[in-house]
Design a protein around this motif. Structure first.
Motif, PDB file in Angstrom:
ATOM      1  N   GLN A  17      -0.279  -6.606  -3.299  1.00  0.00           N
ATOM      2  CA  GLN A  17       0.521  -7.448  -2.408  1.00  0.00           C
ATOM      3  C   GLN A  17       1.333  -8.464  -3.198  1.00  0.00           C
ATOM      4  O   GLN A  17       2.515  -8.658  -2.906  1.00  0.00           O
ATOM      5  N   PRO A  18       0.760  -9.123  -4.234  1.00  0.00           N
ATOM      6  CA  PRO A  18       1.581 -10.060  -5.012  1.00  0.00           C
ATOM      7  C   PRO A  18       2.772  -9.375  -5.705  1.00  0.00           C
ATOM      8  O   PRO A  18       3.859  -9.962  -5.788  1.00  0.00           O
ATOM      9  N   ALA A  19       2.581  -8.146  -6.163  1.00  0.00           N
ATOM     10  CA  ALA A  19       3.685  -7.416  -6.796  1.00  0.00           C
ATOM     11  C   ALA A  19       4.764  -7.101  -5.754  1.00  0.00           C
ATOM     12  O   ALA A  19       5.960  -7.225  -6.032  1.00  0.00           O
ATOM     13  N   TYR A  20       4.338  -6.720  -4.553  1.00  0.00           N
ATOM     14  CA  TYR A  20       5.308  -6.453  -3.494  1.00  0.00           C
ATOM     15  C   TYR A  20       6.067  -7.728  -3.132  1.00  0.00           C
ATOM     16  O   TYR A  20       7.279  -7.697  -2.933  1.00  0.00           O
ATOM     17  N   LEU A  21       5.362  -8.844  -3.069  1.00  0.00           N
ATOM     18  CA  LEU A  21       5.996 -10.118  -2.738  1.00  0.00           C
ATOM     19  C   LEU A  21       7.132 -10.426  -3.711  1.00  0.00           C
ATOM     20  O   LEU A  21       8.200 -10.879  -3.296  1.00  0.00           O
ATOM     21  N   PRO A  24      18.221  -7.758  -6.048  1.00  0.00           N
ATOM     22  CA  PRO A  24      17.380  -6.662  -6.540  1.00  0.00           C
ATOM     23  C   PRO A  24      18.192  -5.560  -7.220  1.00  0.00           C
ATOM     24  O   PRO A  24      19.333  -5.292  -6.840  1.00  0.00           O
ATOM     25  N   THR A  25      17.579  -4.963  -8.209  1.00  0.00           N
ATOM     26  CA  THR A  25      18.202  -3.818  -8.884  1.00  0.00           C
ATOM     27  C   THR A  25      18.202  -2.627  -7.933  1.00  0.00           C
ATOM     28  O   THR A  25      17.538  -2.640  -6.895  1.00  0.00           O
ATOM     29  N   LYS A  26      18.924  -1.587  -8.300  1.00  0.00           N
ATOM     30  CA  LYS A  26      18.962  -0.377  -7.469  1.00  0.00           C
ATOM     31  C   LYS A  26      17.562   0.198  -7.306  1.00  0.00           C
ATOM     32  O   LYS A  26      17.168   0.584  -6.206  1.00  0.00           O
ATOM     33  N   ALA A  27      16.783   0.206  -8.374  1.00  0.00           N
ATOM     34  CA  ALA A  27      15.418   0.737  -8.300  1.00  0.00           C
ATOM     35  C   ALA A  27      14.567  -0.090  -7.335  1.00  0.00           C
ATOM     36  O   ALA A  27      13.787   0.460  -6.554  1.00  0.00           O
ATOM     37  N   THR A  28      14.731  -1.398  -7.388  1.00  0.00           N
ATOM     38  CA  THR A  28      13.977  -2.278  -6.488  1.00  0.00           C
ATOM     39  C   THR A  28      14.406  -2.054  -5.046  1.00  0.00           C
ATOM     40  O   THR A  28      13.570  -1.966  -4.148  1.00  0.00           O
ATOM     41  N   ARG A  29      15.708  -1.934  -4.820  1.00  0.00           N
ATOM     42  CA  ARG A  29      16.213  -1.681  -3.470  1.00  0.00           C
ATOM     43  C   ARG A  29      15.669  -0.365  -2.927  1.00  0.00           C
ATOM     44  O   ARG A  29      15.310  -0.275  -1.757  1.00  0.00           O
ATOM     45  N   THR A  30      15.596   0.646  -3.778  1.00  0.00           N
ATOM     46  CA  THR A  30      15.052   1.935  -3.364  1.00  0.00           C
ATOM     47  C   THR A  30      13.593   1.787  -2.965  1.00  0.00           C
ATOM     48  O   THR A  30      13.168   2.316  -1.930  1.00  0.00           O
ATOM     49  N   LYS A  31      12.825   1.054  -3.768  1.00  0.00           N
ATOM     50  CA  LYS A  31      11.406   0.834  -3.456  1.00  0.00           C
ATOM     51  C   LYS A  31      11.240   0.076  -2.145  1.00  0.00           C
ATOM     52  O   LYS A  31      10.396   0.424  -1.320  1.00  0.00           O
ATOM     53  N   LEU A  32      12.028  -0.969  -1.963  1.00  0.00           N
ATOM     54  CA  LEU A  32      11.932  -1.761  -0.743  1.00  0.00           C
ATOM     55  C   LEU A  32      12.283  -0.913   0.480  1.00  0.00           C
ATOM     56  O   LEU A  32      11.586  -0.959   1.496  1.00  0.00           O
ATOM     57  N   ALA A  33      13.359  -0.155   0.389  1.00  0.00           N
ATOM     58  CA  ALA A  33      13.770   0.694   1.505  1.00  0.00           C
ATOM     59  C   ALA A  33      12.692   1.723   1.829  1.00  0.00           C
ATOM     60  O   ALA A  33      12.402   1.973   3.008  1.00  0.00           O
ATOM     61  N   THR A  34      12.086   2.296   0.808  1.00  0.00           N
ATOM     62  CA  THR A  34      11.011   3.264   1.013  1.00  0.00           C
ATOM     63  C   THR A  34       9.838   2.622   1.736  1.00  0.00           C
ATOM     64  O   THR A  34       9.309   3.178   2.700  1.00  0.00           O
ATOM     65  N   ALA A  35       9.437   1.441   1.298  1.00  0.00           N
ATOM     66  CA  ALA A  35       8.302   0.744   1.916  1.00  0.00           C
ATOM     67  C   ALA A  35       8.583   0.410   3.372  1.00  0.00           C
ATOM     68  O   ALA A  35       7.685   0.454   4.214  1.00  0.00           O
ATOM     69  N   GLU A  84       0.827  -1.203   0.000  1.00  0.00           N
ATOM     70  CA  GLU A  84       0.000   0.000   0.000  1.00  0.00           C
ATOM     71  C   GLU A  84       0.863   1.256   0.000  1.00  0.00           C
ATOM     72  O   GLU A  84       0.570   2.218  -0.720  1.00  0.00           O
ATOM     73  N   LYS A  85       1.957   1.244   0.773  1.00  0.00           N
ATOM     74  CA  LYS A  85       2.866   2.392   0.807  1.00  0.00           C
ATOM     75  C   LYS A  85       3.443   2.684  -0.572  1.00  0.00           C
ATOM     76  O   LYS A  85       3.758   3.823  -0.892  1.00  0.00           O
ATOM     77  N   LEU A  86       3.607   1.631  -1.376  1.00  0.00           N
ATOM     78  CA  LEU A  86       4.196   1.782  -2.703  1.00  0.00           C
ATOM     79  C   LEU A  86       3.156   1.880  -3.808  1.00  0.00           C
ATOM     80  O   LEU A  86       3.497   2.021  -4.975  1.00  0.00           O
ATOM     81  N   GLY A  87       1.893   1.759  -3.455  1.00  0.00           N
ATOM     82  CA  GLY A  87       0.828   1.859  -4.459  1.00  0.00           C
ATOM     83  C   GLY A  87       0.810   0.672  -5.405  1.00  0.00           C
ATOM     84  O   GLY A  87       0.592   0.833  -6.600  1.00  0.00           O
ATOM     85  N   MET A  88       1.058  -0.513  -4.857  1.00  0.00           N
ATOM     86  CA  MET A  88       1.056  -1.716  -5.695  1.00  0.00           C
ATOM     87  C   MET A  88       0.287  -2.821  -4.983  1.00  0.00           C
ATOM     88  O   MET A  88      -0.061  -2.683  -3.817  1.00  0.00           O
TER      89      MET A  88
END
Length: 72
Positions: A39-43, A51-62, A33-37
């Motif tokens: 649950q399966p996409a977050y999983l 993870p790519t840098k973009a993915t790491r950034t998203k995970l850290a943000t969440a 929800e924090k990332l606007g996606m």
């Protein structure tokens, strides 16, 4: 690093993002929800082994942590 987090990372061998999420007592749905996606996409993001840098950034943000904290 808190001992509870170390247990999740090394004893249970959770990926860093999952270990941090569980340590912070967040659900996958809350992070998604924090990332606007969905649950399966977050999983998929959380389960990424390299993870790519973009993915790491998203995970850290969440998770509300610094990207470097995912380097475990």
């Amino acid at each position: 690093m808190p001992s509870e987090l170390v247990d999740l990372l090394f004893d249970k061998q959770y990926p860093p993002a999952q270990a941090w999420r569980e340590y912070l007592e967040l659900t996958q749905s809350e992070c998604a929800e924090k990332l606007g996606m969905s649950q399966p996409a977050y999983l998929k993001l959380e389960a990424s082994e390299k993870p790519t840098k973009a993915t790491r950034t998203k995970l850290a943000t969440a998770l509300g942590i610094n990207e470097e904290q995912l380097d475990c």
